[in-house]
Design a protein around this motif. Structure first.
Motif, PDB file in Angstrom:
ATOM      1  N   GLY A  35       1.573   6.130  -4.169  1.00 60.33           N
ATOM      2  CA  GLY A  35       2.383   5.857  -3.225  1.00 60.33           C
ATOM      3  C   GLY A  35       3.490   5.635  -3.163  1.00 60.33           C
ATOM      4  O   GLY A  35       4.934   5.910  -2.653  1.00 60.33           O
ATOM      5  N   VAL A  39       7.594   6.687  -3.083  1.00 59.50           N
ATOM      6  CA  VAL A  39       8.727   6.093  -2.063  1.00 59.50           C
ATOM      7  C   VAL A  39       9.746   6.054  -3.245  1.00 59.50           C
ATOM      8  O   VAL A  39      10.997   5.862  -2.679  1.00 59.50           O
ATOM      9  CB  VAL A  39       8.495   5.270  -1.191  1.00 59.50           C
ATOM     10  N   ARG A  40       9.193   5.643  -4.292  1.00 59.63           N
ATOM     11  CA  ARG A  40      11.048   4.734  -4.913  1.00 59.63           C
ATOM     12  C   ARG A  40      11.395   5.993  -5.690  1.00 59.63           C
ATOM     13  O   ARG A  40      13.092   5.394  -5.471  1.00 59.63           O
ATOM     14  CB  ARG A  40      10.269   3.693  -6.106  1.00 59.63           C
ATOM     15  N   TYR A  42      11.378   8.894  -4.561  1.00 57.22           N
ATOM     16  CA  TYR A  42      12.218   9.485  -3.127  1.00 57.22           C
ATOM     17  C   TYR A  42      13.679   8.908  -3.379  1.00 57.22           C
ATOM     18  O   TYR A  42      14.336  10.247  -3.077  1.00 57.22           O
ATOM     19  CB  TYR A  42      11.488  10.392  -2.244  1.00 57.22           C
ATOM     20  N   ARG A  43      13.670   7.902  -2.919  1.00 53.69           N
ATOM     21  CA  ARG A  43      14.940   7.682  -2.771  1.00 53.69           C
ATOM     22  C   ARG A  43      16.080   7.544  -3.831  1.00 53.69           C
ATOM     23  O   ARG A  43      16.658   7.380  -4.048  1.00 53.69           O
ATOM     24  CB  ARG A  43      14.830   5.771  -2.876  1.00 53.69           C
ATOM     25  N   GLN A  63       0.079   7.493   3.545  1.00 53.20           N
ATOM     26  CA  GLN A  63       1.267   6.456   4.044  1.00 53.20           C
ATOM     27  C   GLN A  63       2.506   6.503   3.168  1.00 53.20           C
ATOM     28  O   GLN A  63       3.617   6.352   3.249  1.00 53.20           O
ATOM     29  CB  GLN A  63       0.340   4.876   3.580  1.00 53.20           C
ATOM     30  N   ALA A  64       2.655   6.377   2.218  1.00 55.51           N
ATOM     31  CA  ALA A  64       4.053   7.287   1.335  1.00 55.51           C
ATOM     32  C   ALA A  64       4.366   8.495   2.372  1.00 55.51           C
ATOM     33  O   ALA A  64       6.066   8.419   2.495  1.00 55.51           O
ATOM     34  CB  ALA A  64       3.543   7.742  -0.428  1.00 55.51           C
ATOM     35  N   GLU A  67       6.634   6.590   4.758  1.00 58.66           N
ATOM     36  CA  GLU A  67       7.281   5.869   4.635  1.00 58.66           C
ATOM     37  C   GLU A  67       8.576   6.479   4.609  1.00 58.66           C
ATOM     38  O   GLU A  67       9.892   5.879   4.881  1.00 58.66           O
ATOM     39  CB  GLU A  67       7.150   5.305   3.715  1.00 58.66           C
ATOM     40  N   ILE A  68       8.124   7.432   2.943  1.00 49.93           N
ATOM     41  CA  ILE A  68       9.286   8.653   3.527  1.00 49.93           C
ATOM     42  C   ILE A  68      10.098   9.238   4.448  1.00 49.93           C
ATOM     43  O   ILE A  68      12.009   9.256   4.629  1.00 49.93           O
ATOM     44  CB  ILE A  68       9.337   9.910   2.565  1.00 49.93           C
ATOM     45  N   LYS A  69       9.605   9.660   5.950  1.00 49.71           N
ATOM     46  CA  LYS A  69       9.434  10.021   6.310  1.00 49.71           C
ATOM     47  C   LYS A  69      10.976   9.518   7.264  1.00 49.71           C
ATOM     48  O   LYS A  69      11.758  10.204   8.409  1.00 49.71           O
ATOM     49  CB  LYS A  69       8.492  11.485   7.214  1.00 49.71           C
ATOM     50  N   ASP A  71      12.429   7.060   6.399  1.00 56.28           N
ATOM     51  CA  ASP A  71      13.889   7.394   6.278  1.00 56.28           C
ATOM     52  C   ASP A  71      14.717   8.729   5.851  1.00 56.28           C
ATOM     53  O   ASP A  71      16.122   8.120   6.245  1.00 56.28           O
ATOM     54  CB  ASP A  71      13.644   6.186   5.109  1.00 56.28           C
TER      55      ASP A  71
END
Length: 119
Positions: A35, A39-40, A42-43, A63-64, A67-69, A71
């Motif tokens: 996860g 996230v990394r 995706y950014r 959890q991922a 976090e993504i949603k 941001d």
């Protein structure tokens, strides 16, 4: 055609999904095993779509997604779950996932889900 980030801790599952997506002319822009990595990436990559496994080490898919949603509220994420993880799937949808596909993957179900999510 979508730019897709595939997230699964099992290499075999990533390869399977990648093959299904490539056959349908989707572009695999990245793969992640955790996860945190998801996230990394995706950014960095800002893919059109993410396929996200639920159960992974370090940070769960659930959890991922959160976090993504947080941001990127417009992120399009499809959860991938094994049979019997319905409760987690419901939580993932509540967290912002757009759809889910069940393992083992069926080509037509995967592609139908992607079509629904990316339009």
């Amino acid at each position: 055609m979508a730019r897709v980030l595939i997230v699964d801790d099992a290499k075999f599952m990533r390869i399977t999904l990648s093959n299904i997506l490539k056959k349908a002319n989707h572009d695999i822009v990245g793969e992640a095993e955790t996860g945190i990595e998801a996230v990394r990436l995706y950014r960095e990559l800002k893919p059109d779509l993410v396929t996200m496994d639920i159960t992974m080490p370090e940070m769960s898919g659930l959890q991922a997604v959160k976090e993504i949603k947080r941001d990127y509220p417009d992120a399009k994420i499809i959860m991938c779950s094994a049979m019997g993880q319905q409760k987690m799937v419901v939580e993932a949808i509540e967290a912002g996932a757009k759809d889910f596909i069940v393992k083992p993957f069926d080509d037509s179900h995967v592609l139908d889900s992607i079509t629904r999510v990316i339009g």
